[in-house]
Scaffold this motif. Structure first.
Motif, short mmCIF file in Angstrom:
data_model
loop_
_atom_site.label_atom_id
_atom_site.label_comp_id
_atom_site.label_asym_id
_atom_site.label_seq_id
_atom_site.Cartn_x
_atom_site.Cartn_y
_atom_site.Cartn_z
N HIS A 64 -13.82 8.35 0.67
CA HIS A 64 -13.60 9.51 1.53
C HIS A 64 -14.64 10.60 1.25
N SER B 100 -6.56 4.09 -5.78
CA SER B 100 -6.56 5.40 -5.11
C SER B 100 -7.90 6.10 -5.30
N CYS C 84 0.84 -1.20 0.00
CA CYS C 84 0.00 0.00 0.00
C CYS C 84 0.87 1.25 0.00
N GLN D 207 -10.56 4.73 -3.04
CA GLN D 207 -10.47 5.29 -1.70
C GLN D 207 -10.95 6.74 -1.67
N VAL E 243 -5.49 9.56 -3.05
CA VAL E 243 -6.65 9.10 -2.29
C VAL E 243 -7.60 10.24 -1.95
N CYS F 218 -1.20 4.37 -0.06
CA CYS F 218 -1.76 4.75 1.24
C CYS F 218 -0.72 5.51 2.06
#
Length: 354
Positions: free
Chosen positions: A216, A209, A139, A212, A184, A142
């Motif tokens: 979010h 990405s 990741c 995510q 992200v 991340c």
């Protein structure tokens, strides 16, 4: 054969011991962050290793050795008389306060990701091939997002956007913004929260990405005016943007010149492109001897250059490209006005207009 100078050698060995101590701390700090050890000392106060282990349901012997390691690192305070460990306000800013500008959880995760991807980058040294973004470690994307987030939280709305000529009033009134290379989505969402009358379009070529980022956006309740899509920078079809932003990603692109040419076609005639890049001098000698360039050169070796080489053209500008080279990329693409709008300890902010 020239004999080594003993004083120079001893100084170098001392430096290496400090560096290795920092490297050895990466897994223990990550354990402390993941298991809530730092957070407990920050939120619940000082504790012995036994009390700290009991708070979190952990094995005391592990906690005791971990705490002593962090005290030896200088990351925790230790009181011999009471055998209690604690976090100073300054240590808390690094290890416990997530919106602090110097919160470094992401940095430790990024270091671990670079180690994980070492064998793939090493093969690139032999072949000249790149390593596709997201493929070098489990990741990496991340960790990169977490690494940059504290700086974005404390800089985008407070310093970087206000440094652009006339842009904040447009954003307050309602502007159309593209965040290219959004990862992200942290940067996009921070702008959306700061300017609720504007619309934001986040683009990134890495599908996980974007997944995510959309999650979010939904969690923040802004999906109606924030849209994320998977797209190469040169394939973005939406136009008439008041503002385009790129945060720490132009140097990672395989074809930054082609990207810059395409960005020019996406802007309104009076629009602006904000390019946030790692701070660097214009010559290699300018970047030797300071800790920020040291971090960026190592990260660039393991992440930025391999990522660019894995794409078409593969220019591989690197994280320490410098303002002069970046400005040349922008002016060659048809931007007649390029200036350094502002800077901080880790980044420079360029403003480009047609």
């Amino acid at each position: 054969m020239i004999q080594p100078d003993p004083d120079t050698l001893n100084a170098l060995v001392g430096k290496m011991l400090n560096d290795l101590g920092g490297a050895f701390s990466v897994p223990t700090v990550r354990i402390g962050l993941r298991l809530g050890l730092f957070n407990s000392l920050h939120s619940e106060g000082p504790a012995t290793s036994s009390a700290l282990a009991k708070r979190l349901g952990l094995a005391e012997r592990y906690v005791r050795e971990w705490a002593m390691a962090q005290a030896a690192n200088g990351y925790l305070k230790f009181e011999p008389a009471t055998e209690q460990f604690s976090l100073s306000p300054e240590q808390a800013m690094i290890f416990a306060v997530k919106d602090s500008p110097v919160y470094l959880e992401g940095a430790f995760d990024l270091a671990a990701a670079m180690i994980e991807g070492q064998h793939k980058v090493e093969e690139g040294f032999r072949t000249g091939d790149g390593v596709t973004w997201g493929d070098s470690a489990g990741c990496l994307f991340c960790a990169v997002g977490a690494f940059f987030r504290p700086g974005y939280v404390n800089s985008i709305a407070q310093a970087w956007l206000p440094a652009l000529e006339g842009m904040v009033p447009r954003l307050e009134a309602g502007a159309k913004v593209a965040d290219v290379g959004c990862g992200v989505g942290f940067s996009t969402l921070l702008m959306a929260e700061a300017f609720p009358n504007s619309r934001f379009f986040g683009y990134d070529f890495h599908q996980p990405s974007i997944e995510q980022a959309n999650a979010h956006a939904a969690a923040h309740g802004v999906s109606e005016r924030v849209r994320f899509a998977t797209a190469m920078a040169k394939d973005i079809a939406e136009t008439d943007f008041d503002l385009i932003t790129m945060f720490d990603c132009l140097h990672d692109m395989g074809d930054p010149r082609g990207c810059a040419e395409h960005m020019r076609t996406l802007l309104k005639e009076d629009g602006a492109w904000m390019i946030v890049e790692p701070i660097a001098g214009d010559s290699p000698a300018d970047n030797i001897g300071n800790p920020v360039s040291r971090l960026y050169y190592n990260a660039s070796t393991m992440i930025c250059v391999p990522t660019s080489l894995a794409q078409e053209v593969g220019e591989a500008l690197g994280a320490q490209a410098g303002e002069r080279k970046l400005t040349q990329v922008l002016t060659d693409a048809g931007f007649s006005q390029v200036r350094r709008a502002t800077e901080g300890p880790f980044n420079m902010v360029l403003e480009a207009r047609v």
